[in-house]
Structures are given as C-alpha cells and as structure tokens.
Design an enzyme around this catalytic site. Structure first.
Site, PDB file in Angstrom:
ATOM      1  N   GLY A  65      36.612  42.157  32.539  1.00 59.78           N
ATOM      2  CA  GLY A  65      36.867  41.245  33.658  1.00 59.78           C
ATOM      3  C   GLY A  65      36.366  41.797  34.984  1.00 59.78           C
ATOM      4  O   GLY A  65      35.524  42.710  35.040  1.00 59.78           O
ATOM      5  N   ILE A 105      35.333  32.463  37.120  1.00 61.01           N
ATOM      6  CA  ILE A 105      34.490  33.592  36.722  1.00 61.01           C
ATOM      7  C   ILE A 105      34.657  33.807  35.224  1.00 61.01           C
ATOM      8  O   ILE A 105      35.776  33.703  34.695  1.00 61.01           O
ATOM      9  CB  ILE A 105      34.906  34.878  37.491  1.00 61.01           C
ATOM     10  CG1 ILE A 105      34.996  34.617  39.005  1.00 61.01           C
ATOM     11  CG2 ILE A 105      33.944  36.028  37.176  1.00 61.01           C
ATOM     12  CD1 ILE A 105      33.716  34.190  39.692  1.00 61.01           C
ATOM     13  N   VAL A 158      51.554  46.992  37.196  1.00 55.32           N
ATOM     14  CA  VAL A 158      51.560  46.954  38.669  1.00 55.32           C
ATOM     15  C   VAL A 158      52.829  46.329  39.243  1.00 55.32           C
ATOM     16  O   VAL A 158      53.087  46.450  40.441  1.00 55.32           O
ATOM     17  CB  VAL A 158      50.329  46.200  39.260  1.00 55.32           C
ATOM     18  CG1 VAL A 158      49.033  46.917  38.933  1.00 55.32           C
ATOM     19  CG2 VAL A 158      50.297  44.742  38.819  1.00 55.32           C
ATOM     20  N   TYR A 211      50.685  29.889  40.161  1.00 51.81           N
ATOM     21  CA  TYR A 211      49.468  30.700  40.335  1.00 51.81           C
ATOM     22  C   TYR A 211      48.894  30.496  41.738  1.00 51.81           C
ATOM     23  O   TYR A 211      48.587  31.462  42.444  1.00 51.81           O
ATOM     24  CB  TYR A 211      48.431  30.327  39.271  1.00 51.81           C
ATOM     25  CG  TYR A 211      47.173  31.179  39.343  1.00 51.81           C
ATOM     26  CD1 TYR A 211      47.126  32.432  38.743  1.00 51.81           C
ATOM     27  CD2 TYR A 211      46.041  30.733  40.032  1.00 51.81           C
ATOM     28  CE1 TYR A 211      45.970  33.218  38.824  1.00 51.81           C
ATOM     29  CE2 TYR A 211      44.895  31.509  40.115  1.00 51.81           C
ATOM     30  CZ  TYR A 211      44.864  32.760  39.501  1.00 51.81           C
ATOM     31  OH  TYR A 211      43.729  33.537  39.588  1.00 51.81           O
ATOM     32  N   THR A 268      35.468  35.601  32.442  1.00 56.01           N
ATOM     33  CA  THR A 268      36.197  36.822  32.072  1.00 56.01           C
ATOM     34  C   THR A 268      37.153  36.465  30.935  1.00 56.01           C
ATOM     35  O   THR A 268      37.340  35.278  30.627  1.00 56.01           O
ATOM     36  CB  THR A 268      37.043  37.338  33.264  1.00 56.01           C
ATOM     37  OG1 THR A 268      38.113  36.403  33.482  1.00 56.01           O
ATOM     38  CG2 THR A 268      36.224  37.499  34.531  1.00 56.01           C
ATOM     39  N   PRO A 269      37.811  37.451  30.349  1.00 50.40           N
ATOM     40  CA  PRO A 269      38.801  37.123  29.314  1.00 50.40           C
ATOM     41  C   PRO A 269      39.858  36.126  29.804  1.00 50.40           C
ATOM     42  O   PRO A 269      40.319  35.273  29.047  1.00 50.40           O
ATOM     43  CB  PRO A 269      39.427  38.489  29.000  1.00 50.40           C
ATOM     44  CG  PRO A 269      38.321  39.467  29.276  1.00 50.40           C
ATOM     45  CD  PRO A 269      37.583  38.912  30.457  1.00 50.40           C
TER      46      PRO A 269
HETATM   47  N1  LIG Z   1      38.380  34.802  36.267  1.00 46.63           N
HETATM   48  C1  LIG Z   1      38.559  33.928  37.222  1.00 46.63           C
HETATM   49  O1  LIG Z   1      38.067  32.780  37.155  1.00 46.63           O
HETATM   50  C2  LIG Z   1      39.370  34.292  38.437  1.00 46.63           C
HETATM   51  C3  LIG Z   1      39.329  33.407  39.523  1.00 46.63           C
HETATM   52  C4  LIG Z   1      40.039  33.708  40.660  1.00 46.63           C
HETATM   53  C5  LIG Z   1      40.785  34.861  40.705  1.00 46.63           C
HETATM   54  N2  LIG Z   1      40.820  35.702  39.634  1.00 46.63           N
HETATM   55  C6  LIG Z   1      41.640  36.900  39.746  1.00 46.63           C
HETATM   56  O2  LIG Z   1      40.840  38.027  39.483  1.00 46.63           O
HETATM   57  C7  LIG Z   1      41.657  39.062  38.956  1.00 46.63           C
HETATM   58  C8  LIG Z   1      41.013  39.611  37.701  1.00 46.63           C
HETATM   59  O3  LIG Z   1      41.028  38.596  36.725  1.00 46.63           O
HETATM   60  P1  LIG Z   1      39.954  38.501  35.558  1.00 46.63           P
HETATM   61  O4  LIG Z   1      39.393  37.161  35.603  1.00 46.63           O
HETATM   62  O5  LIG Z   1      39.073  39.672  35.583  1.00 46.63           O
HETATM   63  O6  LIG Z   1      40.916  38.517  34.300  1.00 46.63           O
HETATM   64  P2  LIG Z   1      41.174  39.616  33.181  1.00 46.63           P
HETATM   65  O7  LIG Z   1      42.281  39.065  32.384  1.00 46.63           O
HETATM   66  O8  LIG Z   1      39.908  40.016  32.531  1.00 46.63           O
HETATM   67  O9  LIG Z   1      41.642  40.864  34.047  1.00 46.63           O
HETATM   68  C9  LIG Z   1      42.935  40.993  34.544  1.00 46.63           C
HETATM   69  C10 LIG Z   1      43.405  42.362  34.138  1.00 46.63           C
HETATM   70  O10 LIG Z   1      44.700  42.573  34.715  1.00 46.63           O
HETATM   71  C11 LIG Z   1      45.466  43.230  33.732  1.00 46.63           C
HETATM   72  N3  LIG Z   1      46.899  42.981  33.991  1.00 46.63           N
HETATM   73  C12 LIG Z   1      47.596  41.860  33.749  1.00 46.63           C
HETATM   74  N4  LIG Z   1      48.877  42.034  34.087  1.00 46.63           N
HETATM   75  C13 LIG Z   1      48.977  43.307  34.544  1.00 46.63           C
HETATM   76  C14 LIG Z   1      50.049  44.076  35.020  1.00 46.63           C
HETATM   77  N5  LIG Z   1      51.291  43.582  35.097  1.00 46.63           N
HETATM   78  N6  LIG Z   1      49.808  45.352  35.408  1.00 46.63           N
HETATM   79  C15 LIG Z   1      48.558  45.871  35.315  1.00 46.63           C
HETATM   80  N7  LIG Z   1      47.493  45.185  34.857  1.00 46.63           N
HETATM   81  C16 LIG Z   1      47.714  43.922  34.478  1.00 46.63           C
HETATM   82  C17 LIG Z   1      45.029  42.655  32.414  1.00 46.63           C
HETATM   83  O11 LIG Z   1      45.368  43.505  31.330  1.00 46.63           O
HETATM   84  C18 LIG Z   1      43.542  42.493  32.622  1.00 46.63           C
HETATM   85  O12 LIG Z   1      42.805  43.600  32.167  1.00 46.63           O
HETATM   86  C19 LIG Z   1      43.036  38.452  38.751  1.00 46.63           C
HETATM   87  O13 LIG Z   1      43.867  38.803  39.833  1.00 46.63           O
HETATM   88  C20 LIG Z   1      42.759  36.975  38.746  1.00 46.63           C
HETATM   89  O14 LIG Z   1      43.876  36.231  39.136  1.00 46.63           O
HETATM   90  C21 LIG Z   1      40.121  35.447  38.504  1.00 46.63           C
END
Ligand SMILES: NC(=O)c1ccc[n+]([C@@H]2O[C@H](COP(=O)([O-])OP(=O)(O)OC[C@H]3O[C@@H](n4cnc5c(N)ncnc54)[C@H](O)[C@@H]3O)[C@@H](O)[C@H]2O)c1
Length: 269
Positions: free
Chosen positions: A20, A207, A70, A174, A209-210
């Site tokens: 991600g 984005i 976290v 969210y 990502t998983p």
């Molecule tokens: N992918 C998208 O479309 C998108 C869009 C907007 C914002 N975001 C934000 O970007 C960030 C990364 O998301 P991503 O898309 O890479 O998803 P992802 O699921 O690949 O990555 C998120 C990571 O956070 C970790 N995580 C979850 N809960 C946790 C906790 N309590 N403590 C520690 N780690 C924890 C997960 O294990 C995972 O590896 C997030 O904050 C997400 O909300 C993502």
C-alpha cells in the site's frame, strides 16, 4: 546547479506493510537515499515483506522494524522512543496506518464500528504525531543541504483522504476520521511553526492498494469514485509517495498546514 531531493535525516512510517501507500513511502525514502528508516504496521507478515524489499534493493539502508497497533498508546510511545534511541533523532514522520471499514449509513453503523475506525484513523494518527512532535521539538534542526532554504527541525505528513474534504454515500465514520486528520494537521501546523516543524497532510483519491482491491465488494463500492474523477483511473501508491517525499523535503520549505489532494481530479468535478 542541479537540485535533487536529499534526505539526510531519519524517516518513520506507520502502516508500512505490504503493497500500500505506506510501503511505497518507505521504499521511496530508501530509493531517495534516506538511510535510516523506522517502519511499523499491525500486520507483521506484510511488514516483513516491506523490510525484505528494502533490504534487497537498498542494502545500505538501516532499518528498524516493529509490528504494533497505532491505536495502542504504549506501543506508539515505545516505538518512537526506540527509533530515537537507535537512530538518534526523527526528521520525516509519515502517519499512514488506516482502515476503511464497512459501507454503512450512520443509522446502520454500530458504536463499535465507529469507534474502531476513529481509534485507528484519527486517534492513532494523533498518538503517533504527538509522540513524533515531542521528539522533534527537542532536537536541533538539520542543516539545510540547500543554501537557499532554512534548516528544518522536522516534517510530519499525515495521510488523510479526499473523503476528508468531500462526502461519500455510506461513509460517515471514515469521512469524519479523515476530516479530523485535516483539522488536526492545520492546528498542529500553527502550533509548531515556531519550532521550525512543518505539518502537512496528503489526501489521496482512490489508490490501487490492498485497501481498495482486497475484494469485489470494495472494488464495486469504489468504482463510481474512479469514474467521477476526470483522470478515470486509480492512482498508484508511488504517486502518493512522491507527494509525501516532496512535503518532507526542503523543496516544500514554505508549505505549512496544507491538505494536498492527489486524486486524479476527483474533488474538482
Ligand atoms: N487506497 C486508497 O484509495 C486511499 C485513499 C485515501 C486515503 N487512504 C489512506 O491511506 C492510508 C494507507 O492506506 P492504503 O490504501 O495503503 O491501505 P493498506 O490497507 O494497503 O495499508 C494500510 C496499512 O495500515 C495497517 N494498519 C491497519 N490498522 C492498523 C493499526 N491499528 N495499527 C497499525 N497499522 C495498521 C494495515 O495493516 C495496512 O498495512 C490509510 O490511512 C488510508 O485511509 C487510502
């Protein structure tokens, strides 16, 4: 004179496991020459995947790797304190850990589900940034590699979302958790300007990502958002990582409290 990014300080990234945004940020720091990086994630297996990828491609990088939650104050405090003990300081802090949760209207959302999202996304981000800022205010500024730029004592980049700016059906918990991150970022930016610390956030669109691809329900849920955005595609984690590195770098030396949208134009439509 050719000017390039340099990252002579220490980076810390939460949510850095797997494939991600956090993992892309960690790898991008390593590829940009940052040689002291602390990474954490709730999932030890996916965190190990990021560790291996960095060790293979950038063997000169010194890594601190610790799995943890976290939303757990004790873990956050011990992780940041260990990073400072091992690396001596903290310069680029990227708070990326987050969860999406179910697609539900408020009347269908349980208190537990609301608390879970906010505990990780908002409270977890605050716990991390508080611990990071507590270290940054104590340390000397890094000398600037660029004579035109002032030295900086630290840069925090919180990962919010386009959904902290605009609404989406069935996403009250969210969306509000991400709007809170934007508001927190602005407030911290005001408070820590006098310490030469910059605090900004990035608001990704959809984005790849998983989080957005792990099952068909989520893909279907997000498809309309991809179609609305003028660029009509999902972004790549590396495209968000580029923005994060820019905000951490001295190239962004006058950018403070900003919410930088990386969304293929979603919110302008
Ligand atoms: N992918 C998208 O479309 C998108 C869009 C907007 C914002 N975001 C934000 O970007 C960030 C990364 O998301 P991503 O898309 O890479 O998803 P992802 O699921 O690949 O990555 C998120 C990571 O956070 C970790 N995580 C979850 N809960 C946790 C906790 N309590 N403590 C520690 N780690 C924890 C997960 O294990 C995972 O590896 C997030 O904050 C997400 O909300 C993502």
């Amino acid at each position: 004179m050719t000017r390039t990014y340099t990252f002579p300080g220490v980076a810390i990234i939460t949510g850095a496991g797997g494939t991600g945004i956090g993992a892309a940020v960690a790898k991008s720091f390593a590829s940009a020459g940052c040689d002291r990086i602390a990474i954490t994630d709730l999932n030890p297996t996916s965190l190990n995947q990021t560790e291996q990828a960095i060790r293979e491609s950038y063997p000169q990088t010194k890594l601190l790797v610790r799995a943890g939650n976290v939303a757990d104050e004790q873990f956050v405090e011990s992780f940041i304190s260990e990073a400072v003990t091992v690396f001596g300081r903290l310069d680029y802090a990227v708070n990326c850990a987050g969860i999406l949760g179910q697609s539900l209207r408020s009347t269908d959302t349980s208190t537990e589900a609301f608390d879970q999202i906010n505990n990780v996304n908002y409270r977890g981000c605050w716990l991390c940034s508080r611990a990071e800022l507590r270290q940054m205010i104590k340390q000397e500024s890094l000398p600037s590699h660029d004579p035109d730029r002032v030295p900086q004592r630290g840069a925090v980049v919180n990962i919010a979302s386009q959904l902290g700016i605009v609404g989406r059906p069935n996403g009250p918990a969210y969306c509000s958790s991400k709007a809170a991150i934007i508001a927190m970022t602005r407030s911290d930016a005001i408070d820590y300007s006098k310490d030469d610390i910059r605090v900004n956030c990035v608001c990704p669109g959809v984005i790849e990502t998983p989080m957005t691809t792990h099952n068909e329900e989520v893909r279907e849920r997000l498809r309309p958002a991809v179609d609305i955005a003028p660029m009509k595609r999902m972004g790549r984690p590396e495209e968000v990582a580029d923005t994060v590195l820019f905000l951490c770098s001295t190239f962004a030396s006058f950018i403070q409290g900003h919410a930088l949208v990386v969304d293929g134009g979603y919110i302008i439509n």
